[in-house]
Enzyme design. Structure first.
Site, PDB file in Angstrom:
ATOM      1  N   LYS A 155       0.824  -1.199   0.000  1.00  0.00           N
ATOM      2  CA  LYS A 155       0.000   0.000   0.000  1.00  0.00           C
ATOM      3  C   LYS A 155       0.869   1.264   0.000  1.00  0.00           C
ATOM      4  O   LYS A 155       2.073   1.204   0.297  1.00  0.00           O
ATOM      5  CB  LYS A 155      -0.931  -0.038   1.213  1.00  0.00           C
ATOM      6  CG  LYS A 155      -1.853  -1.271   1.220  1.00  0.00           C
ATOM      7  CD  LYS A 155      -2.827  -1.246   2.386  1.00  0.00           C
ATOM      8  CE  LYS A 155      -3.766  -2.449   2.350  1.00  0.00           C
ATOM      9  NZ  LYS A 155      -4.823  -2.377   3.378  1.00  0.00           N
TER      10      LYS A 155
ATOM     11  N   TYR B   2     -11.745  -3.344  -4.123  1.00  0.00           N
ATOM     12  CA  TYR B   2     -12.363  -3.313  -2.788  1.00  0.00           C
ATOM     13  C   TYR B   2     -13.895  -3.286  -2.847  1.00  0.00           C
ATOM     14  O   TYR B   2     -14.528  -2.929  -1.846  1.00  0.00           O
ATOM     15  CB  TYR B   2     -11.828  -2.125  -1.994  1.00  0.00           C
ATOM     16  CG  TYR B   2     -10.465  -2.387  -1.355  1.00  0.00           C
ATOM     17  CD1 TYR B   2     -10.269  -3.462  -0.484  1.00  0.00           C
ATOM     18  CD2 TYR B   2      -9.385  -1.553  -1.621  1.00  0.00           C
ATOM     19  CE1 TYR B   2      -9.029  -3.707   0.094  1.00  0.00           C
ATOM     20  CE2 TYR B   2      -8.134  -1.786  -1.032  1.00  0.00           C
ATOM     21  CZ  TYR B   2      -7.969  -2.864  -0.174  1.00  0.00           C
ATOM     22  OH  TYR B   2      -6.744  -3.105   0.405  1.00  0.00           O
TER      23      TYR B   2
ATOM     24  N   ASN C  46      -2.151  -0.077   6.886  1.00  0.00           N
ATOM     25  CA  ASN C  46      -1.563  -1.316   7.414  1.00  0.00           C
ATOM     26  C   ASN C  46      -0.672  -2.038   6.410  1.00  0.00           C
ATOM     27  O   ASN C  46      -0.529  -3.262   6.443  1.00  0.00           O
ATOM     28  CB  ASN C  46      -2.675  -2.224   7.963  1.00  0.00           C
ATOM     29  CG  ASN C  46      -3.710  -2.543   6.917  1.00  0.00           C
ATOM     30  OD1 ASN C  46      -3.557  -2.183   5.746  1.00  0.00           O
ATOM     31  ND2 ASN C  46      -4.767  -3.233   7.306  1.00  0.00           N
TER      32      ASN C  46
ATOM     33  N   HIS D 296      -1.798  -5.746   1.493  1.00  0.00           N
ATOM     34  CA  HIS D 296      -3.040  -6.475   1.221  1.00  0.00           C
ATOM     35  C   HIS D 296      -2.679  -7.877   0.773  1.00  0.00           C
ATOM     36  O   HIS D 296      -1.703  -8.060   0.046  1.00  0.00           O
ATOM     37  CB  HIS D 296      -3.841  -5.786   0.105  1.00  0.00           C
ATOM     38  CG  HIS D 296      -4.907  -6.685  -0.479  1.00  0.00           C
ATOM     39  ND1 HIS D 296      -6.159  -6.793   0.083  1.00  0.00           N
ATOM     40  CD2 HIS D 296      -4.878  -7.567  -1.525  1.00  0.00           C
ATOM     41  CE1 HIS D 296      -6.859  -7.692  -0.616  1.00  0.00           C
ATOM     42  NE2 HIS D 296      -6.112  -8.171  -1.588  1.00  0.00           N
TER      43      HIS D 296
ATOM     44  N   GLU E  22      -8.842 -11.306  -7.884  1.00  0.00           N
ATOM     45  CA  GLU E  22      -7.839 -10.232  -7.767  1.00  0.00           C
ATOM     46  C   GLU E  22      -6.674 -10.430  -8.749  1.00  0.00           C
ATOM     47  O   GLU E  22      -6.164  -9.464  -9.304  1.00  0.00           O
ATOM     48  CB  GLU E  22      -7.334 -10.156  -6.323  1.00  0.00           C
ATOM     49  CG  GLU E  22      -8.427  -9.674  -5.374  1.00  0.00           C
ATOM     50  CD  GLU E  22      -8.063  -9.801  -3.897  1.00  0.00           C
ATOM     51  OE1 GLU E  22      -6.928 -10.202  -3.578  1.00  0.00           O
ATOM     52  OE2 GLU E  22      -8.933  -9.493  -3.059  1.00  0.00           O
TER      53      GLU E  22
HETATM   54  P1  IDP Z   1      -7.554  -7.166   5.415  1.00  0.00           P
HETATM   55  O1  IDP Z   1      -6.723  -6.182   4.625  1.00  0.00           O
HETATM   56  O2  IDP Z   1      -6.841  -7.630   6.656  1.00  0.00           O
HETATM   57  O3  IDP Z   1      -8.067  -8.305   4.571  1.00  0.00           O
HETATM   58  P2  IDP Z   1     -10.275  -6.111   5.328  1.00  0.00           P
HETATM   59  O4  IDP Z   1     -11.299  -6.354   6.379  1.00  0.00           O
HETATM   60  O5  IDP Z   1     -10.419  -6.840   4.018  1.00  0.00           O
HETATM   61  O6  IDP Z   1      -8.824  -6.375   5.970  1.00  0.00           O
HETATM   62  O7  IDP Z   1     -10.267  -4.533   5.051  1.00  0.00           O
HETATM   63  C1  IDP Z   1      -9.613  -3.990   3.936  1.00  0.00           C
HETATM   64  C2  IDP Z   1      -8.791  -2.819   4.374  1.00  0.00           C
HETATM   65  O8  IDP Z   1      -9.659  -1.772   4.784  1.00  0.00           O
HETATM   66  C3  IDP Z   1      -7.890  -3.053   5.586  1.00  0.00           C
HETATM   67  O9  IDP Z   1      -6.664  -3.647   5.248  1.00  0.00           O
HETATM   68  C4  IDP Z   1      -7.717  -1.657   6.142  1.00  0.00           C
HETATM   69  O10 IDP Z   1      -6.765  -0.934   5.362  1.00  0.00           O
HETATM   70  C5  IDP Z   1      -9.096  -1.074   5.898  1.00  0.00           C
HETATM   71  N1  IDP Z   1     -10.004  -1.248   7.048  1.00  0.00           N
HETATM   72  C6  IDP Z   1     -10.750  -2.331   7.345  1.00  0.00           C
HETATM   73  N2  IDP Z   1     -11.491  -2.170   8.433  1.00  0.00           N
HETATM   74  C7  IDP Z   1     -11.197  -0.920   8.859  1.00  0.00           C
HETATM   75  C8  IDP Z   1     -11.662  -0.148   9.963  1.00  0.00           C
HETATM   76  O11 IDP Z   1     -12.503  -0.561  10.777  1.00  0.00           O
HETATM   77  N3  IDP Z   1     -11.122   1.104  10.105  1.00  0.00           N
HETATM   78  C9  IDP Z   1     -10.194   1.585   9.232  1.00  0.00           C
HETATM   79  N4  IDP Z   1      -9.758   0.890   8.166  1.00  0.00           N
HETATM   80  C10 IDP Z   1     -10.245  -0.347   7.981  1.00  0.00           C
HETATM   81 MG    MG Z   2      -9.389  -8.230   2.922  1.00  0.00          MG
END
Ligand code: IDP
Ligand code: MG
Length: 158
Positions: A11, A51, A114, A117, A128
């Site tokens: 990212k 997404y 974070n 992905h 994807e």
């Molecule tokens: P993942 O990346 O661990 O699979 P997902 O639930 O698929 O997590 O969410 C996609 C991305 O959206 C996350 O990596 C994060 O960047 C963002 N995200 C998910 N949930 C939250 C939240 O509650 N607050 C802020 N950002 C979130």
């Molecule tokens: Mg995810």
């Protein structure tokens, strides 16, 4: 036994913080095979499609805005159980709760920023990889010279 492929995205925070090499290095050292790699300012509509599963979530607009705020490195990795292996290496979504030893747990402090992905299952990996590496020219076919040392030939490669 067949190999599995998965999509990883580094990212924009990974690029801004100079962590691209560190993160790719972890996947390489683990023994996952790089089969695709590209860096670009990807268009917003690609991130929206990527997404789309989160379209109704409150964080969706912020997430798409963040992901299109700068360059992203897209990576296709191959290995046995590659999807699960990569997810484990990434750690929990909220970097503050991610276990030490994981990419997010070692390198980040944020829930949304974070770093990485990874596809979360066979269906999303297929979707994807088609989306990001749909062009066959972007996928490389090669055999690591040490494949028979990364895996047991008798137990895992026959
Ligand atoms: P993942 O990346 O661990 O699979 P997902 O639930 O698929 O997590 O969410 C996609 C991305 O959206 C996350 O990596 C994060 O960047 C963002 N995200 C998910 N949930 C939250 C939240 O509650 N607050 C802020 N950002 C979130
Ligand atoms: Mg995810």
């Amino acid at each position: 036994m067949s190999m599995e492929r998965t999509l990883v995205l580094l990212k924009p925070d990974a690029l801004q913080r100079g962590l691209v090499g560190e993160i790719i290095s972890r996947f390489e050292k683990k023994g996952l095979k790089l089969v695709g790699l590209k860096m670009r300012n990807f268009p917003k509509d690609l991130l929206e499609k990527h997404y789309a599963v989160h379209k109704e979530r409150p964080f969706y607009p912020t997430l798409v805005g963040f992901m299109s705020s700068g360059p992203v490195v897209a990576i296709a990795l191959e290995g046995k159980d590659a999807i699960e292996v990569v997810r484990k290496m990434m750690g929990k979504t909220n970097s503050r709760q991610a276990e030490p030893g994981t990419i997010r747990g070692d390198l980040g402090m944020s829930f949304s920023n974070n770093l990485v992905h990874g596809s979360d299952g066979p269906e999303s990996a297929k979707f994807e990889l088609d989306l990001w590496f749909g062009d066959a020219a972007d996928r490389c076919t090669w055999d690591p010279a040490d494949l028979g040392w990364r895996y047991s030939i008798k137990e895992e490669l026959s």
